[in-house]
Motif scaffolding. Structure first.
Motif, mmCIF file in Angstrom:
data_model
loop_
_atom_site.group_PDB
_atom_site.id
_atom_site.type_symbol
_atom_site.label_atom_id
_atom_site.label_comp_id
_atom_site.label_asym_id
_atom_site.label_seq_id
_atom_site.Cartn_x
_atom_site.Cartn_y
_atom_site.Cartn_z
ATOM 1 N N TYR A 148 30.849 42.645 54.908
ATOM 2 C CA TYR A 148 30.566 42.922 53.505
ATOM 3 C C TYR A 148 31.818 43.026 52.647
ATOM 4 O O TYR A 148 31.779 42.739 51.452
ATOM 5 N N VAL A 149 32.943 43.430 53.259
ATOM 6 C CA VAL A 149 34.182 43.505 52.487
ATOM 7 C C VAL A 149 34.644 42.102 52.094
ATOM 8 O O VAL A 149 34.997 41.846 50.936
ATOM 9 N N ALA A 150 34.595 41.179 53.049
ATOM 10 C CA ALA A 150 34.983 39.797 52.752
ATOM 11 C C ALA A 150 34.003 39.161 51.769
ATOM 12 O O ALA A 150 34.403 38.386 50.891
ATOM 13 N N ALA A 151 32.726 39.473 51.903
ATOM 14 C CA ALA A 151 31.732 38.932 50.976
ATOM 15 C C ALA A 151 32.013 39.415 49.558
ATOM 16 O O ALA A 151 31.975 38.633 48.596
ATOM 17 N N ALA A 152 32.312 40.712 49.411
ATOM 18 C CA ALA A 152 32.608 41.248 48.084
ATOM 19 C C ALA A 152 33.826 40.571 47.476
ATOM 20 O O ALA A 152 33.847 40.274 46.267
ATOM 21 N N ALA A 153 34.824 40.310 48.287
ATOM 22 C CA ALA A 153 36.031 39.646 47.785
ATOM 23 C C ALA A 153 35.720 38.230 47.306
ATOM 24 O O ALA A 153 36.237 37.779 46.273
ATOM 25 N N ALA A 154 34.858 37.531 48.033
ATOM 26 C CA ALA A 154 34.487 36.167 47.634
ATOM 27 C C ALA A 154 33.694 36.172 46.327
ATOM 28 O O ALA A 154 33.921 35.340 45.446
ATOM 29 N N TYR A 155 32.766 37.119 46.178
ATOM 30 C CA TYR A 155 32.002 37.223 44.930
ATOM 31 C C TYR A 155 32.925 37.536 43.750
ATOM 32 O O TYR A 155 32.773 36.983 42.652
#
Length: 493
Positions: free
Chosen positions: A354-361
C-alpha cells in the motif's frame, strides 16, 4: 314492586355488559389499520420504516397473512432473498386472496431472477393471467429479465407486449425509454418517436398505478435524456457514444456491436477497439479481452495505452507477473504518463504494497494535466479512504483538490465529507456531505456521510433521519447495510 327491581338491575347489568363489549370491539387494535399505515410508508419509498412496521405487525399477529406477504416484499426490496422466501412460504400457507396472490407471484418472480433462478422466475410470473391487474407489469418484468440475459430483440418485443396489455403511467414511460434505448443503434428515427412517448403524458386511459408494485419498476439506465443527447450528436461518433452508455448499463453484447460499427468507420477505430476489449473484460471474458488488446498493442507499438489496459486485464485474471511486464513496457514508452502510473498503483495495491501504491497514485496526480487533475485527485482520495492509510496526510488534501477541480461532482464532495470526519472535522464533514446531497439527491453515500457527521455533532435525531434516507435510497446496497449497522452501534431505534 319488589320483583321489578331485580329485573331492572339485571337489565342494567346486561346493558353495561353490552356497552363494555362494544367498547372493547370498537377500540381493539385492528391489524388492517396498522397494515394500511405500513403500506403508506412502503408506497412512499420509506422502506426502512415500512420493514420495521411490517416486522412488528407480523410478530404481534403471526397468523395475519397480509403482514407476512408485505414483510416478504420488503425483504425482496432489501435484497434479502432467503429471508423473503421463508416469509412468502408462511404467507402462502396462511392463505391469500387472489389479488394478494398475484402480488406475491410478481415479487417472487423478481426475487428468483435476482438470485439467478431464471426458470423459477418464469414459473412464478407465468401464474399471473391476462385477467389480472398485474398482467402488464408481469410482461414488463419478463422483458427486463430478457434484457439482463442480453436477449435484446426479445426484450423489445416484451416491452411492446406489456404496453399493449396496458401499463400505468410510470411503467409506460419506463417501457418506452427502454425501447428507445434499444432502437437507437439501428433505427434512430423510431427511437426519437419512442422518446417522445416516454416523456409525454398518454392521451389514452391507462390502468391505475400499483403503489405496492412500485419498487419493481425498472429505472431506465440509460435514461431518456442520455439517449436523446446521443441521437442529437454527430452521426460519426454516435456508435461510440451509444456503445459507452450501453456498456455502462451492463448491455455488453449490444455495446460491443456499436463499438464494432465505430471501429469499421475508422475515425474512432482505436478507442472503439479498446472499448470492445474492455466490454469483454467487464463480462469476465479475459482471454478474448487479452487477445484483442495484444493485437491493439502490436498495431500501435509506440502507444502505452493498449499495454496499460492489457496490464489491468492481466490483473483481473490474477496474473501479476504478466501485468507487471506490460506496465514496465508502458513505462518505457511513456515514463511520465499518469495513466500508466495509475495502473502501477493498481498493481501495487493488488500485491498489498500500500505504501508503493500510494506513491504511484501521488505521482500520477502530480503529472496529470490540468483538465484531468480533478479525476486523479478523486482517485487518490478514494484510495486512501478505502485503505484507511494516510487519510489525513494525503487523502484529505487530495479530496480537497478534487472538489476544487470538480465543484459539481457529488462523489468528490462525498469523499471530502468522509475524509474530514476521519480527521476530526465534523462540521466540515456535514457541510461537504450536504453539498454532495444537493448535487445528487439520490446518492445514498452522501446521505450516509451526512448522517455520520450529524451524529458526531450530537444531533442524533437528524443523524437517524439521514441514515434512514441512505437506507431507503439504496435498500439492496451496502449503504443500507452500513446505515443500519451504524444505527445499531449508536443504539438508535
Amino acid at each position: 314492586m319488589s320483583g321489578v327491581q331485580p329485573i331492572r338491575i339485571v337489565q342494567a347489568v346486561f346493558v353495561l355488559a353490552l356497552l363494555a363489549t362494544a367498547a372493547r370491539l370498537a377500540f381493539r387494535p385492528d391489524p388492517h389499520d396498522a397494515l394500511r399505515q405500513a403500506d403508506a410508508l412502503f408506497a412512499a419509498g420509506r422502506y426502512y420504516e415500512a420493514f420495521h412496521a411490517y416486522h412488528t405487525l407480523a410478530t404481534h399477529t403471526p397468523d395475519f397473512a397480509p403482514a407476512r406477504l408485505r414483510l416478504a416484499m420488503t425483504l425482496v426490496v432489501r435484497g434479502e432473498g432467503s429471508a423473503a422466501s421463508r416469509e412468502f412460504g408462511w404467507a402462502l400457507k396462511l392463505g391469500l386472496n387472489d389479488a394478494a396472490m398475484m402480488l406475491a407471484r410478481l415479487y417472487q418472480g423478481r426475487m428468483a431472477a435476482d438470485m439467478g433462478y431464471a426458470d423459477e422466475a418464469a414459473r412464478m410470473w407465468a401464474q399471473i393471467p391476462p385477467s389480472s391487474a398485474l398482467y402488464g407489469l408481469r410482461l414488463a418484468l419478463e422483458a427486463e429479465e430478457r434484457l439482463r440475459r442480453d436477449d435484446y430483440a426479445g426484450a423489445e418485443a416484451g416491452y411492446r407486449a406489456a404496453l399493449a396489455a396496458g401499463l400505468p403511467e410510470s411503467w409506460r414511460r419506463s417501457a418506452y425509454a427502454r425501447i428507445a434505448a434499444l432502437r437507437a443503434g439501428y433505427d434512430p428515427t423510431s427511437a426519437w418517436e419512442d422518446l417522445r412517448r416516454a416523456t409525454a403524458a398518454s392521451r389514452d386511459p391507462l390502468p391505475a398505478e400499483q403503489p405496492l408494485a412500485a419498487p419493481l419498476r425498472p429505472s431506465p439506465r440509460p435514461d431518456a435524456a442520455q439517449i436523446a443527447a446521443i441521437l442529437a450528436s454527430d452521426e460519426a461518433i454516435r456508435p461510440q457514444l451509444l456503445g459507452q452508455v450501453y456498456l455502462d448499463a451492463g448491455w455488453t453484447a449490444l455495446a460491443e456491436a456499436q463499438f464494432d460499427v465505430a471501429r469499421k468507420r475508422g475515425a474512432l477505430a482505436q478507442p472503439a477497439e479498446a472499448y470492445i476489449a474492455y466490454a469483454h473484460l467487464s463480462n469476465g471474458d479475459y482471454a478474448v479481452a487479452m487477445t484483442r488488446l495484444r493485437d491493439l498493442a502490436a498495431a500501435a507499438p509506440d502507444d502505452p495505452r493498449p499495454r496499460t489496459l492489457l496490464a489491468l486485464a492481466y490483473l483481473a485474471a490474477q496474473d501479476a507477473s504478466a501485468a507487471f511486464a506490460e506496465i514496465r513496457e508502458a513505462r518505457r514508452l511513456a515514463p511520465d504518463d499518469p495513466d500508466v502510473l495509475l495502473a502501477l498503483g493498481e498493481w501495487h495495491a493488488a500485491q498489498r504494497d500500500y505504501v508503493a501504491a500510494a506513491a504511484a497514485y501521488a505521482e500520477a496526480l502530480r503529472l496529470a494535466p490540468p483538465e484531468r487533475r480533478g479525476a486523479y485527485a478523486l482517485t487518490q482520495a478514494q484510495y486512501h479512504l478505502k485503505t484507511s492509510l494516510q487519510v489525513c496526510e494525503q487523502g484529505l488534501p487530495a479530496a480537497a483538490e478534487a472538489v476544487a477541480w470538480l465543484p459539481g461532482n457529488a462523489q468528490a464532495w462525498s469523499a471530502l465529507a468522509q475524509a474530514r470526519l476521519v480527521c476530526g472535522d465534523a462540521t466540515g464533514s456535514r457541510d461537504a456531505a450536504a453539498q454532495a446531497s444537493r448535487l445528487d439527491p439520490a446518492s445514498p453515500e452522501a446521505a450516509y456521510h451526512y448522517g455520520r457527521a450529524l451524529a458526531a455533532l450530537g444531533d442524533r435525531t437528524a443523524a437517524r433521519d439521514a441514515l434512514i434516507r441512505a437506507a431507503d435510497l439504496a435498500p439492496a446496497s451496502e449503504w443500507r447495510v452500513r446505515a443500519e449497522a451504524q444505527m445499531a452501534v449508536w443504539g438508535l431505534p
